[in-house]
Design a protein around this motif. Structure first.
Motif, PDB file in Angstrom:
ATOM      1  N   ARG A  88       9.285 -12.267  12.612  1.00 38.74           N
ATOM      2  CA  ARG A  88       8.341 -12.928  10.967  1.00 38.74           C
ATOM      3  C   ARG A  88       9.374 -11.764  10.232  1.00 38.74           C
ATOM      4  O   ARG A  88       9.569 -10.791  10.514  1.00 38.74           O
ATOM      5  N   ILE A  89       9.714 -12.222   9.063  1.00 43.64           N
ATOM      6  CA  ILE A  89       9.614 -11.386   7.638  1.00 43.64           C
ATOM      7  C   ILE A  89       8.050  -9.762   7.036  1.00 43.64           C
ATOM      8  O   ILE A  89       7.109 -10.681   6.724  1.00 43.64           O
ATOM      9  N   ARG A  90       8.548  -9.316   7.419  1.00 43.86           N
ATOM     10  CA  ARG A  90       8.069  -8.103   6.642  1.00 43.86           C
ATOM     11  C   ARG A  90       7.623  -7.819   4.975  1.00 43.86           C
ATOM     12  O   ARG A  90       8.263  -8.080   4.849  1.00 43.86           O
ATOM     13  N   GLU A  91       6.377  -7.913   4.940  1.00 46.58           N
ATOM     14  CA  GLU A  91       6.180  -8.353   3.775  1.00 46.58           C
ATOM     15  C   GLU A  91       6.524  -6.290   2.817  1.00 46.58           C
ATOM     16  O   GLU A  91       6.237  -5.487   4.098  1.00 46.58           O
ATOM     17  N   THR A  92       7.342  -5.844   1.633  1.00 47.06           N
ATOM     18  CA  THR A  92       6.681  -4.845   0.732  1.00 47.06           C
ATOM     19  C   THR A  92       6.395  -4.263   1.302  1.00 47.06           C
ATOM     20  O   THR A  92       6.054  -2.838   1.584  1.00 47.06           O
ATOM     21  N   LYS A  93       4.181  -4.493   1.253  1.00 48.43           N
ATOM     22  CA  LYS A  93       3.325  -3.854   0.832  1.00 48.43           C
ATOM     23  C   LYS A  93       3.246  -3.403   2.611  1.00 48.43           C
ATOM     24  O   LYS A  93       2.572  -2.308   2.932  1.00 48.43           O
ATOM     25  N   ILE A  95       5.517  -2.944   4.594  1.00 43.05           N
ATOM     26  CA  ILE A  95       6.657  -1.350   4.743  1.00 43.05           C
ATOM     27  C   ILE A  95       5.974  -0.037   3.769  1.00 43.05           C
ATOM     28  O   ILE A  95       5.350   0.978   4.360  1.00 43.05           O
ATOM     29  N   GLU A  96       4.853  -0.726   3.025  1.00 46.69           N
ATOM     30  CA  GLU A  96       4.663   0.361   2.016  1.00 46.69           C
ATOM     31  C   GLU A  96       3.785   1.351   2.369  1.00 46.69           C
ATOM     32  O   GLU A  96       3.532   2.370   2.424  1.00 46.69           O
ATOM     33  N   GLU A  97       2.963   0.903   3.297  1.00 47.69           N
ATOM     34  CA  GLU A  97       1.104   1.286   4.106  1.00 47.69           C
ATOM     35  C   GLU A  97       1.773   2.100   4.470  1.00 47.69           C
ATOM     36  O   GLU A  97       1.305   3.238   5.330  1.00 47.69           O
ATOM     37  N   ARG A 117      14.060   8.979   7.012  1.00 50.37           N
ATOM     38  CA  ARG A 117      15.556   8.553   7.525  1.00 50.37           C
ATOM     39  C   ARG A 117      15.647   6.937   9.005  1.00 50.37           C
ATOM     40  O   ARG A 117      16.423   6.160   8.957  1.00 50.37           O
ATOM     41  N   ARG A 118      14.924   7.631   9.869  1.00 52.69           N
ATOM     42  CA  ARG A 118      14.841   7.745  11.379  1.00 52.69           C
ATOM     43  C   ARG A 118      13.869   6.194  10.638  1.00 52.69           C
ATOM     44  O   ARG A 118      14.202   4.916  11.846  1.00 52.69           O
ATOM     45  N   LEU A 119      12.606   5.620   9.963  1.00 51.65           N
ATOM     46  CA  LEU A 119      12.039   4.935  10.058  1.00 51.65           C
ATOM     47  C   LEU A 119      13.081   3.795   9.145  1.00 51.65           C
ATOM     48  O   LEU A 119      13.036   2.280   9.656  1.00 51.65           O
ATOM     49  N   ARG A 120      14.040   4.285   8.170  1.00 47.46           N
ATOM     50  CA  ARG A 120      15.110   3.560   7.489  1.00 47.46           C
ATOM     51  C   ARG A 120      15.560   2.647   8.782  1.00 47.46           C
ATOM     52  O   ARG A 120      16.042   1.594   9.152  1.00 47.46           O
ATOM     53  N   LEU A 148      13.503  -3.649   2.024  1.00 45.80           N
ATOM     54  CA  LEU A 148      13.187  -1.737   2.336  1.00 45.80           C
ATOM     55  C   LEU A 148      13.720  -0.913   1.026  1.00 45.80           C
ATOM     56  O   LEU A 148      12.858   0.144   1.244  1.00 45.80           O
ATOM     57  N   ALA A 149      14.487  -1.572   0.628  1.00 49.85           N
ATOM     58  CA  ALA A 149      15.164  -0.094  -0.631  1.00 49.85           C
ATOM     59  C   ALA A 149      14.031   0.332  -1.425  1.00 49.85           C
ATOM     60  O   ALA A 149      13.585   1.210  -1.843  1.00 49.85           O
ATOM     61  N   ASP A 150      12.937  -1.285  -1.703  1.00 51.13           N
ATOM     62  CA  ASP A 150      12.205  -1.588  -2.727  1.00 51.13           C
ATOM     63  C   ASP A 150      11.010   0.141  -2.148  1.00 51.13           C
ATOM     64  O   ASP A 150      10.935   0.387  -3.352  1.00 51.13           O
ATOM     65  N   ALA A 151      11.188  -0.336  -1.023  1.00 47.12           N
ATOM     66  CA  ALA A 151       9.744   0.268  -0.465  1.00 47.12           C
ATOM     67  C   ALA A 151      10.488   1.468  -0.178  1.00 47.12           C
ATOM     68  O   ALA A 151       9.124   2.206  -0.356  1.00 47.12           O
ATOM     69  N   PHE A 152      11.218   2.110  -0.184  1.00 46.85           N
ATOM     70  CA  PHE A 152      11.502   2.604   0.244  1.00 46.85           C
ATOM     71  C   PHE A 152      11.375   4.319  -0.926  1.00 46.85           C
ATOM     72  O   PHE A 152      11.449   5.336  -1.421  1.00 46.85           O
ATOM     73  N   THR A 153      12.333   3.203  -2.423  1.00 44.98           N
ATOM     74  CA  THR A 153      12.211   4.183  -3.472  1.00 44.98           C
ATOM     75  C   THR A 153      10.684   4.330  -3.889  1.00 44.98           C
ATOM     76  O   THR A 153      10.735   5.647  -4.698  1.00 44.98           O
TER      77      THR A 153
END
Length: 400
Positions: A88-93, A95-97, A117-120, A148-153
């Motif tokens: 499945r695709i992971r939703e941004t929320k 990853i943010e959580e 960095r490990r999570l990325r 992924l980049a959105d959530a990390f920023t």
């Protein structure tokens, strides 16, 4: 035991003969086995779960970068092969959580940066397996990389503003380029533009100093090298006046810049602007404010000249003995510049064309009969093919 090992070897041989680089796969598998607590348990698990072996060898044969990630973190494999993760695709929320939970469990800023960095790396492994082994659509891969980049920023800004919440309230980070268009590559820089809210009569110099430091901290947290590597290369050069401009301009000065000063190529780049972190309302108010600039009745001749100038520069930069799928003749940039040029030419008449995603914009251009349907379809297919080639080249060693 010998019979079981022979059976596993036959299974591996049958898989490897369909892979692009069997020797690389075997070398990486050997390194991975050495990282296991028990080689016998590893082999038994692969015999009982042949799909795990298929995924493992697919990664080992297709990406040295992801193979290194697995050797360094063998436990990632158990997580990534779980059906609810892999399919499945992971939703941004989501990853943010997870990033929020990681942040709350860190005892120091250095620990936060390493866990980030490990999570990325783990998420890149998940996306890469879905891409290389499952063959999910390239469009889906680009979306996941962008999320992924959105959530990390956002997570990095949130962490930096924990003790100064006004930093998030009066500050917004916009994404441009591939991230702005939600079409990020595996090894893309992320193009960011930060600005602060100068409405309210606050001390301008204090605000400028505070938000410039905040933006530097965000860039450092994403791009600095720790023992776990880096998360993203951050490019801030698309801000007003480039390197010569303020690192973090105010809202009103950015509006003035795009209204009065920006070059046509900068207006073209603004088609991909998108708020990603901080006060998103502030970001959308800025985009609404500059929309009339994007929707001007631009002269076709001016747009063509501007694009030709950029293309000439790009061709000189990429001139070499090998084909450049990005900036070479007939490459990705040609499709992107064609799309953006047509958006500016026809945007005043059809405002809905102002879409930052290249593939979505191509579909709109075909729907509005600005491009013949067959041409739009062929460009879309060609663009997806070249993006797939680019992804395969980048994911090999995580290099641009």
């Amino acid at each position: 035991r010998r019979a079981a090992f022979a059976k596993l070897a036959l299974l591996a041989f049958d898989i490897l003969k369909r892979k692009p680089n069997p020797d690389m796969a075997l070398n990486n598998w050997e390194r991975f086995v050495k990282a296991q607590v028990s080689a016998d348990f590893h082999y038994s698990l692969l015999l009982s779960q042949p799909m795990r072996l298929e995924l493992l060898l697919g990664i080992f044969a297709g990406s040295q970068f992801l193979a290194d990630a697995l050797v360094r973190n063998p436990g990632f494999l158990d997580w990534v092969v779980a059906p609810e993760v892999l399919h499945r695709i992971r939703e941004t929320k989501d990853i943010e959580e997870e990033l929020g939970r990681v942040a709350s469990g860190c005892s120091s800023h250095g620990e936060w940066l390493n866990r980030l960095r490990r999570l990325r790396r783990r998420e890149m492994l998940r996306i890469g397996i879905r891409d290389i082994c499952l063959g999910v659509p390239t469009r889906e891969v680009m979306l996941e990389l962008s999320r992924l980049a959105d959530a990390f920023t956002k997570a990095v800004l949130d962490m930096r503003t924990r003790e100064h919440p006004e930093g998030k309230k009066d500050f917004c980070i916009l994404a441009l380029g591939k991230l702005g268009g939600r079409e990020l590559n595996y090894s893309s820089d992320i193009d960011l533009l930060g600005f602060w809210n100068d409405d309210g009569g606050k001390n301008g110099q204090e605000q400028k100093t505070f938000f410039s430091r905040l933006m530097e901290d965000v860039r450092s947290d994403l791009s600095s090298h720790t023992e776990e590597g880096y998360a993203y290369r951050v490019d801030l050069r698309l801000r007003p006046f480039g390197r010569d401009g303020e690192l973090v301009p105010s809202w009103s000065s950015v509006v003035r810049y795009y209204t009065d000063t920006a070059s046509l190529w900068e207006i073209q780049a603004a088609l991909k602007m998108r708020p990603v972190a901080g006060n998103l309302r502030l970001g959308y108010s800025f985009m609404e404010r500059i929309q009339p600039v994007l929707l001007q009745n631009w002269k076709r001749k001016d747009i063509v000249q501007s694009i030709e100038k950029m293309r000439t520069l790009g061709m000189k930069t990429s001139a070499g003995a090998t084909q450049d799928v990005k900036t070479g003749m007939g490459g990705l940039r040609d499709v992107e510049f064609l799309v953006q040029g047509l958006q500016l030419v026809h945007g005043a008449r059809i405002p809905s064309l102002l879409e930052g995603n290249t593939l979505h914009a191509l579909e709109l251009l075909g729907k509005e009969n600005i491009l013949p349907e067959l041409v739009a379809r062929d460009l879309k297919e060609g663009y997806l093919f070249l993006r797939r080639v680019e992804h395969c080249l980048q994911i090999l060693e995580d290099r641009q």
